[in-house]
Design a protein around this motif. Structure first.
Motif, mmCIF file in Angstrom:
data_model
loop_
_atom_site.group_PDB
_atom_site.id
_atom_site.type_symbol
_atom_site.label_atom_id
_atom_site.label_comp_id
_atom_site.label_asym_id
_atom_site.label_seq_id
_atom_site.Cartn_x
_atom_site.Cartn_y
_atom_site.Cartn_z
ATOM 1 N N ARG A 21 0.844 -1.189 0.000
ATOM 2 C CA ARG A 21 0.000 0.000 0.000
ATOM 3 C C ARG A 21 0.875 1.233 0.000
ATOM 4 O O ARG A 21 1.813 1.355 0.765
ATOM 5 C CB ARG A 21 -0.924 -0.002 1.219
ATOM 6 N N LEU A 22 0.526 2.181 -0.862
ATOM 7 C CA LEU A 22 1.342 3.385 -1.019
ATOM 8 C C LEU A 22 1.320 4.289 0.201
ATOM 9 O O LEU A 22 2.234 5.051 0.421
ATOM 10 C CB LEU A 22 0.874 4.172 -2.242
ATOM 11 N N ASP A 23 0.263 4.200 1.016
ATOM 12 C CA ASP A 23 0.180 5.114 2.147
ATOM 13 C C ASP A 23 1.176 4.774 3.258
ATOM 14 O O ASP A 23 1.323 5.531 4.201
ATOM 15 C CB ASP A 23 -1.247 5.181 2.701
ATOM 16 N N HIS A 24 1.887 3.665 3.152
ATOM 17 C CA HIS A 24 2.901 3.314 4.143
ATOM 18 C C HIS A 24 4.285 3.833 3.754
ATOM 19 O O HIS A 24 5.215 3.721 4.524
ATOM 20 C CB HIS A 24 2.967 1.790 4.317
ATOM 21 N N CYS A 25 4.427 4.362 2.576
ATOM 22 C CA CYS A 25 5.710 4.858 2.099
ATOM 23 C C CYS A 25 5.637 6.372 1.955
ATOM 24 O O CYS A 25 4.939 6.865 1.071
ATOM 25 C CB CYS A 25 6.066 4.224 0.754
ATOM 26 N N PRO A 26 6.333 7.124 2.797
ATOM 27 C CA PRO A 26 6.264 8.582 2.707
ATOM 28 C C PRO A 26 6.672 9.114 1.330
ATOM 29 O O PRO A 26 6.164 10.121 0.881
ATOM 30 C CB PRO A 26 7.234 9.070 3.777
ATOM 31 N N GLU A 27 7.592 8.408 0.668
ATOM 32 C CA GLU A 27 8.026 8.849 -0.648
ATOM 33 C C GLU A 27 6.930 8.701 -1.692
ATOM 34 O O GLU A 27 6.986 9.293 -2.755
ATOM 35 C CB GLU A 27 9.265 8.075 -1.113
ATOM 36 N N HIS A 28 5.926 7.863 -1.413
ATOM 37 C CA HIS A 28 4.865 7.594 -2.383
ATOM 38 C C HIS A 28 3.488 8.012 -1.883
ATOM 39 O O HIS A 28 2.489 7.694 -2.499
ATOM 40 C CB HIS A 28 4.828 6.102 -2.724
ATOM 41 N N TYR A 29 3.437 8.719 -0.773
ATOM 42 C CA TYR A 29 2.160 9.132 -0.221
ATOM 43 C C TYR A 29 1.450 10.062 -1.198
ATOM 44 O O TYR A 29 2.035 10.993 -1.738
ATOM 45 C CB TYR A 29 2.362 9.845 1.114
ATOM 46 N N ILE A 30 0.179 9.811 -1.444
ATOM 47 C CA ILE A 30 -0.623 10.654 -2.318
ATOM 48 C C ILE A 30 -1.488 11.537 -1.430
ATOM 49 O O ILE A 30 -2.334 11.054 -0.697
ATOM 50 C CB ILE A 30 -1.505 9.801 -3.242
ATOM 51 N N ASP A 31 -1.252 12.824 -1.494
ATOM 52 C CA ASP A 31 -2.012 13.787 -0.716
ATOM 53 C C ASP A 31 -3.406 13.905 -1.319
ATOM 54 O O ASP A 31 -3.581 14.466 -2.406
ATOM 55 C CB ASP A 31 -1.294 15.130 -0.729
ATOM 56 N N GLN A 32 -4.398 13.354 -0.633
ATOM 57 C CA GLN A 32 -5.764 13.323 -1.147
ATOM 58 C C GLN A 32 -6.340 14.724 -1.358
ATOM 59 O O GLN A 32 -7.043 14.966 -2.334
ATOM 60 C CB GLN A 32 -6.670 12.525 -0.200
ATOM 61 N N ASP A 33 -6.045 15.656 -0.462
ATOM 62 C CA ASP A 33 -6.545 17.019 -0.615
ATOM 63 C C ASP A 33 -5.981 17.668 -1.879
ATOM 64 O O ASP A 33 -6.710 18.317 -2.636
ATOM 65 C CB ASP A 33 -6.213 17.876 0.605
ATOM 66 N N ALA A 34 -4.683 17.484 -2.111
ATOM 67 C CA ALA A 34 -4.058 18.040 -3.312
ATOM 68 C C ALA A 34 -4.628 17.377 -4.564
ATOM 69 O O ALA A 34 -4.864 18.042 -5.582
ATOM 70 C CB ALA A 34 -2.542 17.856 -3.262
ATOM 71 N N MET A 35 -4.868 16.063 -4.491
ATOM 72 C CA MET A 35 -5.425 15.357 -5.636
ATOM 73 C C MET A 35 -6.841 15.854 -5.939
ATOM 74 O O MET A 35 -7.189 16.074 -7.099
ATOM 75 C CB MET A 35 -5.459 13.849 -5.392
ATOM 76 N N LEU A 36 -7.646 16.069 -4.901
ATOM 77 C CA LEU A 36 -9.005 16.586 -5.107
ATOM 78 C C LEU A 36 -8.980 17.988 -5.711
ATOM 79 O O LEU A 36 -9.766 18.305 -6.605
ATOM 80 C CB LEU A 36 -9.771 16.590 -3.789
ATOM 81 N N GLN A 37 -8.085 18.819 -5.213
ATOM 82 C CA GLN A 37 -7.973 20.179 -5.734
ATOM 83 C C GLN A 37 -7.535 20.153 -7.206
ATOM 84 O O GLN A 37 -8.086 20.875 -8.036
ATOM 85 C CB GLN A 37 -6.996 20.991 -4.899
ATOM 86 N N SER A 38 -6.569 19.310 -7.524
ATOM 87 C CA SER A 38 -6.114 19.193 -8.912
ATOM 88 C C SER A 38 -7.214 18.654 -9.807
ATOM 89 O O SER A 38 -7.386 19.110 -10.946
ATOM 90 C CB SER A 38 -4.888 18.279 -8.995
ATOM 91 N N ALA A 39 -7.971 17.678 -9.315
ATOM 92 C CA ALA A 39 -9.071 17.117 -10.097
ATOM 93 C C ALA A 39 -10.136 18.182 -10.358
ATOM 94 O O ALA A 39 -10.699 18.248 -11.462
ATOM 95 C CB ALA A 39 -9.670 15.909 -9.382
ATOM 96 N N GLU A 40 -10.405 19.018 -9.385
ATOM 97 C CA GLU A 40 -11.391 20.089 -9.563
ATOM 98 C C GLU A 40 -10.905 21.095 -10.606
ATOM 99 O O GLU A 40 -11.670 21.510 -11.482
ATOM 100 C CB GLU A 40 -11.661 20.795 -8.229
ATOM 101 N N GLN A 41 -9.624 21.472 -10.534
ATOM 102 C CA GLN A 41 -9.061 22.402 -11.513
ATOM 103 C C GLN A 41 -9.105 21.807 -12.917
ATOM 104 O O GLN A 41 -9.470 22.480 -13.877
ATOM 105 C CB GLN A 41 -7.626 22.765 -11.144
ATOM 106 N N ALA A 42 -8.742 20.537 -13.039
ATOM 107 C CA ALA A 42 -8.761 19.872 -14.343
ATOM 108 C C ALA A 42 -10.185 19.789 -14.883
ATOM 109 O O ALA A 42 -10.426 20.010 -16.079
ATOM 110 C CB ALA A 42 -8.145 18.479 -14.241
ATOM 111 N N SER A 43 -11.131 19.494 -14.017
ATOM 112 C CA SER A 43 -12.530 19.400 -14.427
ATOM 113 C C SER A 43 -13.034 20.739 -14.961
ATOM 114 O O SER A 43 -13.682 20.795 -16.024
ATOM 115 C CB SER A 43 -13.386 18.944 -13.243
#
Length: 142
Positions: A21-43
Motif C-alpha cells: 500500500r502506497l500510504d505506508h511509504c512517505p516517498e509515495h504518499y498521495i495527498d488526497q486534498d491536493a489530488m481533489l484540488q487538482s481534479a477540480e481544476q482539471a474538471s
C-alpha cells in the motif's frame, strides 16, 4: 508521473515486501486534498473546452493571433455565437484580447491550452496513414 509500484522505484527506501500500500511509504504518499484540488481544476479546465465551437476557435489560435473577423471566416462560426464563445474563453482566461482601432485580436493566454490541443490533434485530427484506421467508436453512444 507517480510510479504506483513502490518496489520498482529505486529512490524508495522503505521495505515493501509485506505491504504494497502506497500510504505506508512517505516517498509515495498521495495527498488526497491536493489530488481533489487538482481534479477540480482539471474538471473546470476541461469544461471550458467542452464545446465544438470553442475547440475550433482555440485550434485556430494555436497558429497565432487572429482578429474576430478572421476567426469568423476561418471557422464558419457566425455572430452572435462567435462573440458568445469568445466571451466564455476570455472569462476563463484561456484567450486574451488586444484592441487595435476598431478591431479586436485574440491570442492564447494559457499555455495548457496549446499542450492539450496538441494531444487532441494526435488523438482526433492527425491524418491517418494508409494502414491506420481512425477509431470511429470514440464518442459514440450505444
Amino acid at each position: 508521473m507517480l510510479d504506483r509500484n513502490p518496489d520498482s522505484d529505486p529512490d524508495c527506501h522503505s521495505d515493501h515486501s509485506s505491504d504494497h500500500r502506497l500510504d505506508h511509504c512517505p516517498e509515495h504518499y498521495i495527498d488526497q486534498d491536493a489530488m481533489l484540488q487538482s481534479a477540480e481544476q482539471a474538471s473546470l479546465f476541461l469544461k471550458s473546452l467542452a464545446n465544438r465551437d470553442r475547440l475550433l476557435l482555440l485550434c485556430q489560435l494555436t497558429e497565432g493571433e487572429a482578429s474576430v473577423s478572421d476567426l469568423e471566416q476561418r471557422t464558419g462560426i457566425g455572430q452572435p455565437s462567435l462573440s458568445q464563445q469568445l466571451g466564455v474563453l476570455r472569462r476563463e482566461g484561456l484567450i486574451a484580447p488586444r484592441r487595435a482601432g476598431k478591431q479586436v485580436f485574440y491570442r492564447l493566454a494559457d499555455p495548457r491550452v496549446e499542450a492539450l490541443l496538441g494531444q487532441l490533434y494526435e488523438l482526433f485530427c492527425r491524418p491517418q496513414g494508409p494502414d491506420e484506421q481512425p477509431d470511429e467508436t470514440i464518442g459514440d453512444v450505444k
